[in-house]
Scaffold this motif. Structure first.
Motif, PDB file in Angstrom:
ATOM      1  N   SER A  84      -9.811  13.445   6.820  1.00  9.09           N
ATOM      2  CA  SER A  84     -10.101  12.624   5.646  1.00  9.09           C
ATOM      3  C   SER A  84      -9.158  12.941   4.484  1.00  9.09           C
ATOM      4  O   SER A  84      -8.776  12.047   3.722  1.00  9.09           O
ATOM      5  CB  SER A  84     -11.562  12.807   5.222  1.00  9.09           C
ATOM      6  N   VAL A  85      -8.789  14.195   4.343  1.00 10.46           N
ATOM      7  CA  VAL A  85      -7.890  14.603   3.268  1.00 10.46           C
ATOM      8  C   VAL A  85      -6.525  13.949   3.432  1.00 10.46           C
ATOM      9  O   VAL A  85      -5.941  13.425   2.472  1.00 10.46           O
ATOM     10  CB  VAL A  85      -7.741  16.139   3.253  1.00 10.46           C
ATOM     11  N   TRP A  86      -6.019  13.922   4.658  1.00  6.16           N
ATOM     12  CA  TRP A  86      -4.694  13.366   4.920  1.00  6.16           C
ATOM     13  C   TRP A  86      -4.682  11.844   4.772  1.00  6.16           C
ATOM     14  O   TRP A  86      -3.681  11.260   4.344  1.00  6.16           O
ATOM     15  CB  TRP A  86      -4.224  13.780   6.313  1.00  6.16           C
ATOM     16  N   ILE A  87      -5.777  11.209   5.134  1.00  5.45           N
ATOM     17  CA  ILE A  87      -5.872   9.758   4.953  1.00  5.45           C
ATOM     18  C   ILE A  87      -5.824   9.412   3.462  1.00  5.45           C
ATOM     19  O   ILE A  87      -5.149   8.469   3.044  1.00  5.45           O
ATOM     20  CB  ILE A  87      -7.159   9.214   5.608  1.00  5.45           C
ATOM     21  N   TYR A  88      -6.550  10.186   2.652  1.00  2.00           N
ATOM     22  CA  TYR A  88      -6.524   9.952   1.209  1.00  2.00           C
ATOM     23  C   TYR A  88      -5.119  10.213   0.662  1.00  2.00           C
ATOM     24  O   TYR A  88      -4.641   9.481  -0.217  1.00  2.00           O
ATOM     25  CB  TYR A  88      -7.535  10.867   0.513  1.00  2.00           C
ATOM     26  N   HIS A  89      -4.465  11.220   1.167  1.00  2.00           N
ATOM     27  CA  HIS A  89      -3.107  11.541   0.712  1.00  2.00           C
ATOM     28  C   HIS A  89      -2.168  10.370   0.989  1.00  2.00           C
ATOM     29  O   HIS A  89      -1.339   9.993   0.134  1.00  2.00           O
ATOM     30  CB  HIS A  89      -2.611  12.807   1.414  1.00  2.00           C
ATOM     31  N   ARG A  90      -2.316   9.753   2.169  1.00  2.00           N
ATOM     32  CA  ARG A  90      -1.456   8.602   2.487  1.00  2.00           C
ATOM     33  C   ARG A  90      -1.752   7.432   1.555  1.00  2.00           C
ATOM     34  O   ARG A  90      -0.836   6.704   1.150  1.00  2.00           O
ATOM     35  CB  ARG A  90      -1.646   8.180   3.951  1.00  2.00           C
ATOM     36  N   TRP A  91      -3.032   7.241   1.231  1.00  2.00           N
ATOM     37  CA  TRP A  91      -3.371   6.179   0.291  1.00  2.00           C
ATOM     38  C   TRP A  91      -2.718   6.456  -1.066  1.00  2.00           C
ATOM     39  O   TRP A  91      -2.210   5.534  -1.718  1.00  2.00           O
ATOM     40  CB  TRP A  91      -4.892   6.096   0.119  1.00  2.00           C
ATOM     41  N   LEU A  92      -2.705   7.713  -1.465  1.00  2.00           N
ATOM     42  CA  LEU A  92      -2.164   8.095  -2.764  1.00  2.00           C
ATOM     43  C   LEU A  92      -0.642   7.881  -2.797  1.00  2.00           C
ATOM     44  O   LEU A  92      -0.107   7.380  -3.791  1.00  2.00           O
ATOM     45  CB  LEU A  92      -2.511   9.553  -3.029  1.00  2.00           C
ATOM     46  N   VAL A  93       0.030   8.230  -1.726  1.00  2.00           N
ATOM     47  CA  VAL A  93       1.483   8.024  -1.662  1.00  2.00           C
ATOM     48  C   VAL A  93       1.806   6.531  -1.624  1.00  2.00           C
ATOM     49  O   VAL A  93       2.785   6.065  -2.215  1.00  2.00           O
ATOM     50  CB  VAL A  93       2.082   8.741  -0.434  1.00  2.00           C
ATOM     51  N   GLY A  94       0.933   5.777  -0.933  1.00  2.00           N
ATOM     52  CA  GLY A  94       1.106   4.325  -0.874  1.00  2.00           C
ATOM     53  C   GLY A  94       2.310   3.913  -0.036  1.00  2.00           C
ATOM     54  O   GLY A  94       2.701   4.621   0.898  1.00  2.00           O
ATOM     55  N   PRO A  95       2.933   2.788  -0.393  1.00  2.00           N
ATOM     56  CA  PRO A  95       4.053   2.280   0.426  1.00  2.00           C
ATOM     57  C   PRO A  95       5.365   3.003   0.203  1.00  2.00           C
ATOM     58  O   PRO A  95       6.385   2.618   0.766  1.00  2.00           O
ATOM     59  CB  PRO A  95       4.151   0.808  -0.016  1.00  2.00           C
ATOM     60  N   GLY A  96       5.361   4.047  -0.632  1.00  2.00           N
ATOM     61  CA  GLY A  96       6.580   4.820  -0.832  1.00  2.00           C
ATOM     62  C   GLY A  96       7.491   4.246  -1.892  1.00  2.00           C
ATOM     63  O   GLY A  96       8.714   4.408  -1.828  1.00  2.00           O
ATOM     64  N   ASP A  97       6.906   3.581  -2.908  1.00  2.00           N
ATOM     65  CA  ASP A  97       7.728   2.974  -3.952  1.00  2.00           C
ATOM     66  C   ASP A  97       8.483   4.009  -4.775  1.00  2.00           C
ATOM     67  O   ASP A  97       9.525   3.692  -5.354  1.00  2.00           O
ATOM     68  CB  ASP A  97       6.840   2.137  -4.894  1.00  2.00           C
ATOM     69  N   ASP A  98       7.944   5.219  -4.850  1.00  2.00           N
ATOM     70  CA  ASP A  98       8.596   6.289  -5.612  1.00  2.00           C
ATOM     71  C   ASP A  98       9.185   7.300  -4.631  1.00  2.00           C
ATOM     72  O   ASP A  98       8.482   8.131  -4.056  1.00  2.00           O
ATOM     73  CB  ASP A  98       7.573   6.961  -6.531  1.00  2.00           C
ATOM     74  N   GLN A  99      10.486   7.214  -4.437  1.00  2.00           N
ATOM     75  CA  GLN A  99      11.146   8.087  -3.463  1.00  2.00           C
ATOM     76  C   GLN A  99      10.977   9.553  -3.824  1.00  2.00           C
ATOM     77  O   GLN A  99      10.784  10.407  -2.944  1.00  2.00           O
ATOM     78  CB  GLN A  99      12.639   7.748  -3.371  1.00  2.00           C
ATOM     79  N   ALA A 100      11.031   9.856  -5.118  1.00  2.00           N
ATOM     80  CA  ALA A 100      10.916  11.256  -5.547  1.00  2.00           C
ATOM     81  C   ALA A 100       9.563  11.829  -5.145  1.00  2.00           C
ATOM     82  O   ALA A 100       9.467  12.997  -4.746  1.00  2.00           O
ATOM     83  CB  ALA A 100      11.122  11.360  -7.050  1.00  2.00           C
ATOM     84  N   VAL A 101       8.507  11.030  -5.257  1.00  2.00           N
ATOM     85  CA  VAL A 101       7.171  11.494  -4.873  1.00  2.00           C
ATOM     86  C   VAL A 101       7.114  11.760  -3.371  1.00  2.00           C
ATOM     87  O   VAL A 101       6.572  12.788  -2.928  1.00  2.00           O
ATOM     88  CB  VAL A 101       6.098  10.470  -5.285  1.00  2.00           C
ATOM     89  N   VAL A 102       7.673  10.859  -2.577  1.00  2.00           N
ATOM     90  CA  VAL A 102       7.664  11.052  -1.119  1.00  2.00           C
ATOM     91  C   VAL A 102       8.417  12.321  -0.757  1.00  2.00           C
ATOM     92  O   VAL A 102       7.942  13.136   0.045  1.00  2.00           O
ATOM     93  CB  VAL A 102       8.279   9.831  -0.395  1.00  2.00           C
ATOM     94  N   GLU A 103       9.589  12.511  -1.363  1.00  2.00           N
ATOM     95  CA  GLU A 103      10.387  13.714  -1.086  1.00  2.00           C
ATOM     96  C   GLU A 103       9.620  14.971  -1.494  1.00  2.00           C
ATOM     97  O   GLU A 103       9.603  15.966  -0.758  1.00  2.00           O
ATOM     98  CB  GLU A 103      11.704  13.636  -1.867  1.00  2.00           C
ATOM     99  N   ARG A 104       8.987  14.918  -2.658  1.00  2.00           N
ATOM    100  CA  ARG A 104       8.236  16.080  -3.141  1.00  2.00           C
ATOM    101  C   ARG A 104       7.079  16.424  -2.212  1.00  2.00           C
ATOM    102  O   ARG A 104       6.835  17.598  -1.902  1.00  2.00           O
ATOM    103  CB  ARG A 104       7.701  15.787  -4.539  1.00  2.00           C
ATOM    104  N   GLU A 105       6.348  15.410  -1.746  1.00  2.00           N
ATOM    105  CA  GLU A 105       5.215  15.662  -0.868  1.00  2.00           C
ATOM    106  C   GLU A 105       5.661  16.179   0.497  1.00  2.00           C
ATOM    107  O   GLU A 105       4.962  16.979   1.117  1.00  2.00           O
ATOM    108  CB  GLU A 105       4.375  14.391  -0.722  1.00  2.00           C
ATOM    109  N   ILE A 106       6.807  15.760   0.955  1.00  2.00           N
ATOM    110  CA  ILE A 106       7.351  16.299   2.207  1.00  2.00           C
ATOM    111  C   ILE A 106       7.595  17.798   2.062  1.00  2.00           C
ATOM    112  O   ILE A 106       7.241  18.593   2.950  1.00  2.00           O
ATOM    113  CB  ILE A 106       8.649  15.558   2.599  1.00  2.00           C
TER     114      ILE A 106
END
Length: 335
Positions: free
Chosen positions: A237-259
């Motif tokens: 459930s935690v990871w599903i919520y995390h994916r919702w929070l990241v969304g479609p990846g509009d912010d590349q910096a956020v995706v890179e940071r979460e990786i």
């Protein structure tokens, strides 16, 4: 079953037990036949209403009897009564369903009837206070459903019903109070998927209405979910919520940071399936969204990392080997 003492019956006791069960079954079948016969005849009398109560005490999942009961109320009992008397009937039925829910907290038809009852509450008790009864019921219902969620925090029937209550209350609760409620439930149990889901609904509505700074609150949510991820990295459930929070990846910096953040967790938990799956998901997301802007060497590096993670996933999660095979094949063609 484990921990349950087995009771040995004599031959005579077993025979007597079977006879009692046959008698109960025969009584139930006879009662059911009479109720359904009355239903076919459109019998809207109080006697028929009482018979539905008897059937539902035995079998609260008999949805045809619930439907018949509602028809009796609408076509037989409500038209003959004052607003105060209708209110009393509704109160009685809500009490009946409360008793049923204590034994059967996940039966759809009980929750459906409870919601239907609330939709029938008449105006009153006075012309000067037309929402008095309604508000009293809604306040009580919110209390009841929250007590049920205290007993079983992941009962999605109760969560759905609670969403209905909050949406229809004559005097609304603030969205901020709902965020506080979901946070309490999440912090009490990070695997409460329903609480995460409710939180996503509330945040989405606040962001859409521009009532909450999305950038600032999103960062607060990332802190919350990161705490949950580190507490229990195997909780889906935690990871599903995390994916919702990241969304479609509009912010590349956020995706890179979460990786980077997930990789740090994987370094501590090298066999974490969800860490690996999420890294594959987000690296593939980077390739799809930003691959055409990357140097070819960086694209090759991301594909190689995905393939390596998918190979490890096949070892630790062999039941989904074919799925990882398909993802590996697809990863070679991403961007």
């Amino acid at each position: 079953m484990h921990g349950v003492k087995q009771v040995k019956y004599s031959r005579q006791a077993l025979a007597a037990k079977r006879e009692r069960e046959r008698a109960k079954l025969a009584e139930y079948q006879s009662l059911t036949a009479e109720v359904l016969a009355r239903k076919r005849e459109n019998d809207w009398t109080s006697d028929s209403f009482d018979l539905t109560t008897k059937v539902l005490h035995v079998n609260p999942e008999f949805y045809s009897v619930w439907n018949y009961r509602r028809n009796i109320l609408l076509s037989g009992l409500f038209p003959e009564r004052s607003a105060a008397q209708i209110n009393d009937l509704i109160s009685d039925d809500l009490s009946l369903t409360t008793a049923f829910l204590k034994q059967h907290p996940k039966v759809y038809w009980i929750w459906n009837h409870r919601q239907w009852c609330l939709q029938q509450v008449p105006d009153g008790p006075t012309e000067l206070d037309p929402h008095g009864w309604r508000q009293a019921y809604w306040n009580k219902e919110l209390f009841v459903v929250e007590k049920m969620l205290d007993a079983d925090p992941r009962n999605f029937h109760a969560w759905n019903y609670r969403r209905y209550i909050l949406a229809e209350m004559p005097i609304k609760r603030t969205a901020q109070s709902e965020l506080a409620y979901t946070k309490r439930k999440i912090e009490a149990n990070f695997s409460n998927f329903s609480a995460w889901h409710q939180r996503s609904k509330v945040l989405s509505s606040l962001w859409a209405a521009a009532k909450l700074d999305k950038a600032k609150s999103s960062e607060e949510e990332f802190d919350l979910v990161k705490n949950a991820m580190y507490t229990d990295p195997n909780d889906q459930s935690v990871w599903i919520y995390h994916r919702w929070l990241v969304g479609p990846g509009d912010d590349q910096a956020v995706v890179e940071r979460e990786i980077v953040s997930i990789q740090e967790l994987l370094d501590e938990q090298p066999d974490s399936k969800w860490c690996m799956e999420s890294l594959v998901f987000y690296k593939r997301l980077l390739l799809r969204r930003y691959g055409d802007l990357m140097p070819s060497e960086r694209r090759r590096e991301l594909r190689s990392e995905c393939l390596e993670l998918l190979a490890k996933l096949q070892d630790i999660d062999p039941d989904r080997r074919r799925r990882y095979d398909d993802l590996a094949l697809d990863s070679t063609h991403v961007q």
